[in-house]
Structure formats: structure tokens, C-alpha cells
Design a protein around this motif. Structure first.
Motif, PDB file in Angstrom:
ATOM      1  N   UNK A 239       0.840  -1.219   0.053  1.00 32.59           N
ATOM      2  CA  UNK A 239      -0.245  -0.028   0.139  1.00 32.59           C
ATOM      3  C   UNK A 239       0.902   1.347   0.065  1.00 32.59           C
ATOM      4  N   UNK A 240       2.007   1.341  -0.733  1.00 29.77           N
ATOM      5  CA  UNK A 240       2.864   2.256  -0.589  1.00 29.77           C
ATOM      6  C   UNK A 240       2.338   3.744  -1.180  1.00 29.77           C
ATOM      7  N   UNK A 241       1.302   3.266  -2.312  1.00 28.17           N
ATOM      8  CA  UNK A 241       0.862   4.586  -2.660  1.00 28.17           C
ATOM      9  C   UNK A 241       0.025   5.357  -1.920  1.00 28.17           C
ATOM     10  N   UNK A 247       0.736  10.320   4.291  1.00 23.85           N
ATOM     11  CA  UNK A 247       2.005  11.038   4.711  1.00 23.85           C
ATOM     12  C   UNK A 247       1.892  12.498   4.347  1.00 23.85           C
ATOM     13  N   UNK A 248       1.525  12.565   2.929  1.00 24.16           N
ATOM     14  CA  UNK A 248       1.609  14.113   2.427  1.00 24.16           C
ATOM     15  C   UNK A 248       0.282  14.856   2.842  1.00 24.16           C
ATOM     16  N   UNK A 249      -0.745  14.154   3.257  1.00 25.76           N
ATOM     17  CA  UNK A 249      -1.857  14.965   4.129  1.00 25.76           C
ATOM     18  C   UNK A 249      -1.551  15.592   5.227  1.00 25.76           C
ATOM     19  N   UNK A 250      -0.447  15.230   5.872  1.00 23.34           N
ATOM     20  CA  UNK A 250       0.030  15.918   7.010  1.00 23.34           C
ATOM     21  C   UNK A 250       0.957  16.618   6.646  1.00 23.34           C
ATOM     22  N   UNK A 251       2.012  16.257   6.016  1.00 24.01           N
ATOM     23  CA  UNK A 251       3.270  17.131   6.036  1.00 24.01           C
ATOM     24  C   UNK A 251       2.853  18.265   5.073  1.00 24.01           C
ATOM     25  N   UNK A 252       2.062  18.279   4.261  1.00 27.81           N
ATOM     26  CA  UNK A 252       1.650  19.283   3.210  1.00 27.81           C
ATOM     27  C   UNK A 252       0.663  20.459   3.693  1.00 27.81           C
ATOM     28  N   UNK A 377      -7.994   3.083   0.468  1.00 29.29           N
ATOM     29  CA  UNK A 377      -7.639   3.134  -1.049  1.00 29.29           C
ATOM     30  C   UNK A 377      -7.630   4.679  -1.647  1.00 29.29           C
ATOM     31  N   UNK A 378      -6.666   4.930  -2.619  1.00 25.11           N
ATOM     32  CA  UNK A 378      -6.708   6.212  -3.311  1.00 25.11           C
ATOM     33  C   UNK A 378      -7.792   5.990  -4.394  1.00 25.11           C
ATOM     34  N   UNK A 379      -8.123   7.165  -5.124  1.00 22.64           N
ATOM     35  CA  UNK A 379      -9.349   6.951  -6.328  1.00 22.64           C
ATOM     36  C   UNK A 379      -9.008   6.000  -7.288  1.00 22.64           C
ATOM     37  N   UNK A 380      -9.971   5.236  -7.683  1.00 21.73           N
ATOM     38  CA  UNK A 380      -9.621   4.330  -8.802  1.00 21.73           C
ATOM     39  C   UNK A 380     -10.751   3.316  -8.825  1.00 21.73           C
ATOM     40  N   UNK A 381     -10.736   2.540  -9.801  1.00 23.62           N
ATOM     41  CA  UNK A 381     -11.348   1.324  -9.937  1.00 23.62           C
ATOM     42  C   UNK A 381     -10.764  -0.089  -9.225  1.00 23.62           C
ATOM     43  N   UNK A 382     -11.490  -0.729  -8.551  1.00 18.33           N
ATOM     44  CA  UNK A 382     -11.149  -2.053  -7.768  1.00 18.33           C
ATOM     45  C   UNK A 382     -11.943  -3.226  -7.790  1.00 18.33           C
ATOM     46  N   UNK A 383     -11.123  -4.382  -8.206  1.00 20.73           N
ATOM     47  CA  UNK A 383     -12.092  -5.746  -8.000  1.00 20.73           C
ATOM     48  C   UNK A 383     -11.808  -6.216  -6.725  1.00 20.73           C
ATOM     49  N   UNK A 384     -12.786  -6.171  -5.820  1.00 20.64           N
ATOM     50  CA  UNK A 384     -12.935  -6.478  -4.387  1.00 20.64           C
ATOM     51  C   UNK A 384     -13.679  -7.763  -4.102  1.00 20.64           C
ATOM     52  N   UNK A 385     -12.974  -8.695  -3.177  1.00 22.47           N
ATOM     53  CA  UNK A 385     -13.560 -10.065  -2.996  1.00 22.47           C
ATOM     54  C   UNK A 385     -13.911 -10.207  -1.482  1.00 22.47           C
ATOM     55  N   UNK A 386     -14.947 -10.568  -1.037  1.00 21.88           N
ATOM     56  CA  UNK A 386     -15.494 -10.595   0.127  1.00 21.88           C
ATOM     57  C   UNK A 386     -15.263 -12.280   0.483  1.00 21.88           C
TER      58      UNK A 386
END
Length: 448
Positions: A239-241, A247-252, A377-386
Motif C-alpha cells: 500500500x505504498x501509494x 503522509x503528504x496529507x499531514x506534511x503538506x 484506497x486511493x481513487x480508482x476502480x478496484x476488483x474487491x472480493x469478500x
């Protein structure tokens, strides 16, 4: 004397916060925490080695309970007792949220009503008693027993990476929610660390940060460097992105953290003006609180280094509060970034400990006791499985937009045919075996 201080502390915690125009900018004694009774609850997560209670304040519109569908957030400070600024900022944040909520500040109202916030000013209360504005910089860094709490957690990274090298992931060793090894529990572990781990496991935290000192930047995991030590061995989380965004939401949002001309506390700016850095590429450590949180629980945790002066004079606290106020609020708001939802069976019963998998990201989260979950998650389209034991998995496409608020993404799981087969075989009945035969035949025809 200690018992008398504890009585005063409990009495002080029972008082309501004073709603004044100005916040209380001074270094607080351990017995001076306050609460605003309509939206707060004081509880302790354990005791220090010297018997001091490690107090937490919960701030919520319904304090004392987890609300289904509402994420949980934590700020902690005082891992190192001589790093007092984080402690004071957490206490000031308590006062601010209390005052602004009662003054009908719409942003604070929205925050308190939609997030269960936990604030812990001092994870190492024994050591704080040793620190001072003019004292030795190292005095109070460790616990009374000599532990650095931040680096006292189980090394789950080595377990994961060793299993990856052997091809055991995820069939034998999972890549998240890794169990704590028994040899760690039987080893030298600070009582404070044990209390923090137990607290982490009791609450479905989604996001958190620990406030430290000695530098000015936000540090995200992995904190440990994968051997052999080389540039190519730097280890980023799956989940690096997302971590970089957090981190940027705080620093910036901080008023000075990204000002490159200031440099760092010990030389040139190592963040290239971004105010954030991966810990493994800076000063790698083993057994960090951040890595443990990510690999053992659902919670994304990072470290916020507030400045070079670990124990600033109280006259500097108003400026430090102004520098950090927007960052503290903005970071909490990131808990709503991504997807959220419920996992239930076909009869509407919530499924606890169901696994939520996002295709392409080798890190799962699990549902809480009420079947609810949150996945940053960041914005985008994701295939999610439960997935849940005894149930047929379900996959959905879930969209994450740029608007504030997590996108709903819920699941209803039917019971698995294999679960029915096992129950039928246990009955050992001719009629039931006939039903079993029909199930198997229909399954085989479905495969053709």
C-alpha cells in the motif's frame, strides 16, 4: 504519595473541560487531563512498569461503544518520554475538539459524529516524569526497564519475507494478520508494549499515527529494511501509494514541514521538499510499532516527527499548535478515504472476521465484530472480493472517487455447497446421502 496522586488524577479526569476562548498552552502534569462529558470517555489501556495508568481519551458522539459503520482512529504520543511536544499537541487537540464541538463548528461536528477518535497523550508515563525542558536530551527516552517502546514490537517482517523466499505465502503464512510468535511473548517485552498490543487487538482501528520528535517530517512503513542491505533491498508496503498520500496529507498541511530552506535537524533536507520519507530508506529499525500495526492488524500507522526540539519551552506551544492544527485535523479526515461496507450472509447476519481482498494489492483487511469494514484506497476502480469460512466468495467492482467520504461496497455471501456437504455426511442418513449425490452430480454437470 503515589496513591494520592492517582486519586487526584481520577478526580481531575471526571471534570468537564473549561470552555474558554484560548487553549491552555503550557506543559501539563500527568494529572491534568480533562474531559468534555457529552462526547468523551476516559479509559486506560494498561499500566506502566511503575504502575502509572496509560490513559486514553475517546471522542465520539456515542462514547463507549463501537458504532457499526463508523471507523476508528488513534493518535498516540509519548512513546519516548522526553519527546513532550506530541503529548502537548494531543492534549491541545482534546481541548480544541471539545470546545469547537460545543461551539457548533461544522467541521469538528462532522468529524466527531463520523469517527470514533482515540487520543493517548503518554504511552510512556514513567519516562515523561524524568524529562524536562532543560534536561539531558536522552533522559526519559526509554522506559523505566530500559526499553525503547517503538522498537519493542514483534518482528513480523522477517517472518513474512522468510516465508516469501520459501514460497509459503499465502498458503502457509499469510501476508497480513500474521500471528505473534510465541517466542516473542515469552521474551523480554515491556509491560507498556504488551498493553499497547492488547489495545490494538481490542479495537478495529483503521488509521493512526504516533507523534515523535527529533526531526520534522512524516515517516511511513515499511520501517525495516529487507536484507541484504542494498538500494534494491528497500522494502515498500503493498500500500505504498496509499501511505505516501497519508503522509503528504499531514506534511503538506503543516505550515513549515515542507520548507526546504530550513533543512533537516541534522543536515540537508532528505525528503526533497516533500516532508515525507520511507523509514527503511532513512533509518531502518526492527520491530517497529508501524510495521507491526500493518502486518498484524487492519490499521495503517505512520510516525509524525514534529520538530528538532523534543521538549520545547511552553512559550513555544502556541506557535507549534498553529503549525500542526490543520495537519492534525486533515489527517483524521483521511480515515474516510477508500471503501467501506458490510459483509452479511443471505439471512442478514453480519459476518465477523470475513476477509476483504483487493485485486493487485497483497494486503487484506478483516471485518469487525459487526460485519463492518473499511479499506483505505486511493481513487480508482478496484476488483474487491469478500471471503468467509463456510461461505461462497463474492467479487464486486468498487469505485473510489475524489469526493470526500468512503464509497459503499457491501457483500452478501451465500453458504458454501461444501459446507452443506460436510453437514450431510455427518448425518449419515440415506435420504440425506441421496441429496448429496444430486448436489455432486449437478456440480459436475456445471463443470462441463
Amino acid at each position: 504519595m503515589r496513591a494520592h496522586v492517582m486519586v487526584l488524577l481520577v478526580l481531575a479526569l471526571a471534570l468537564t473541560c473549561a470552555l474558554v476562548n484560548d487553549l491552555d498552552f503550557r506543559h501539563h502534569n500527568y494529572k491534568e487531563m480533562r474531559q468534555c462529558p457529552n462526547i468523551t470517555r476516559i479509559y486506560n489501556i494498561g499500566k506502566s512498569s511503575q504502575g502509572l495508568k496509560i490513559y486514553a481519551m475517546e471522542i465520539s458522539d456515542n462514547p463507549g461503544e463501537h458504532e457499526t459503520g463508523e471507523p476508528e482512529f488513534r493518535y498516540t504520543a509519548g512513546l519516548h518520554g522526553n519527546e513532550a511536544l506530541g503529548r502537548e499537541l494531543v492534549l491541545l487537540l482534546m481541548q480544541f475538539l471539545c470546545k469547537e464541538y460545543n461551539d457548533d463548528n461544522p467541521r469538528v461536528r462532522r468529524l466527531v459524529d463520523s469517527v470514533r477518535i482515540h487520543l493517548v497523550p503518554s504511552l510512556n508515563p514513567d519516562a515523561y516524569e524524568l524529562g524536562s525542558e532543560m534536561g539531558n536530551w536522552a533522559l526519559g527516552h526509554w522506559t523505566e526497564e530500559g526499553y525503547d517502546i517503538f522498537q519493542n514490537f514483534p518482528d513480523l517482517n522477517s517472518i513474512l519475507w522468510g516465508a516469501e523466499d520459501r514460497g509459503w505465502v499465502p498458503r502457509i503464512v499469510p501476508y497480513n494478520h500474521i500471528p505473534i510468535p510465541e517466542n516473542y511473548l515469552n521474551g523480554s517485552v515491556a509491560v507498556e508494549t504488551r498493553a499497547i498490543i492488547s489495545w490494538m487487538e481490542r479495537n478495529p482501528f483503521v488509521l493512526g499515527a504516533n507523534l515523535q520528535g527529533g526531526e520534522k517530517m512524516v515517516v511511513h512503513p515499511f520501517d525495516m529494511q529487507r536484507p541484504p542491505i542494498s538500494v534494491s533491498a528497500l522494502r515498500e508496503t503493498p500500500d505504498d501509494a496509499m501511505f505516501r498520500w497519508l503522509a503528504m496529507s499531514y506534511a503538506h498541511s503543516h505550515l513549515t514541514m515542507t520548507e526546504t530552506y530550513r533543512g533537516s535537524c541534522h543536515g540537508d533536507d532528505i525528503t526533497a521538499g516533500q516532508g515525507i520519507i520511507n523509514r527503511a530508506s532513512w533509518k531502518p529499525v526492527v520491530g517497529s510499532m508501524n510495521d507491526f500495526s500493518y502486518l498484524h492488524t487492519n490499521c495503517f500507522e505512520l510516525s509524525i516527527f514534529l520538530g528538532c526540539d523534543k521538549f520545547p519551552h511552553e512559550s513555544e506551544l502556541p506557535l507549534e499548535w498553529e503549525n500542526n492544527r490543520e495537519s492534525l485535523l486533515s489527517f483524521i479526515e483521511q480515515v474516510h478515504r477508500g471503501i467501506k461496507g458490510m459483509v452479511k450472509d443471505t439471512e442478514g447476519n453480519p459476518l465477523a472476521n470475513a476477509t476483504i481482498t483487493v485485486e493487485g494489492i497483497r494486503h487484506d483487511v478483516r471485518t469487525a465484530a459487526g460485519g463492518d469494514y473499511w479499506r483505505l484506497l486511493n481513487p480508482g476502480e478496484y476488483k474487491v472480493t469478500a471471503k468467509a469460512d463456510g461461505y461462497t466468495p463474492q467479487t464486486r467492482l468498487c469505485m473510489v472517487g475524489y469526493d470526500s467520504g468512503a464509497s459503499p461496497c457491501s457483500f452478501t455471501l451465500p453458504k458454501s455447497n461444501w459446507n452443506r456437504i460436510k453437514k450431510i455426511m455427518a448425518l449419515n442418513d440415506i435420504w440425506q446421502m441421496t441429496v448429496l449425490y444430486r448436489i455432486i452430480v449437478s456440480f459436475c454437470y456445471g463443470m462441463l
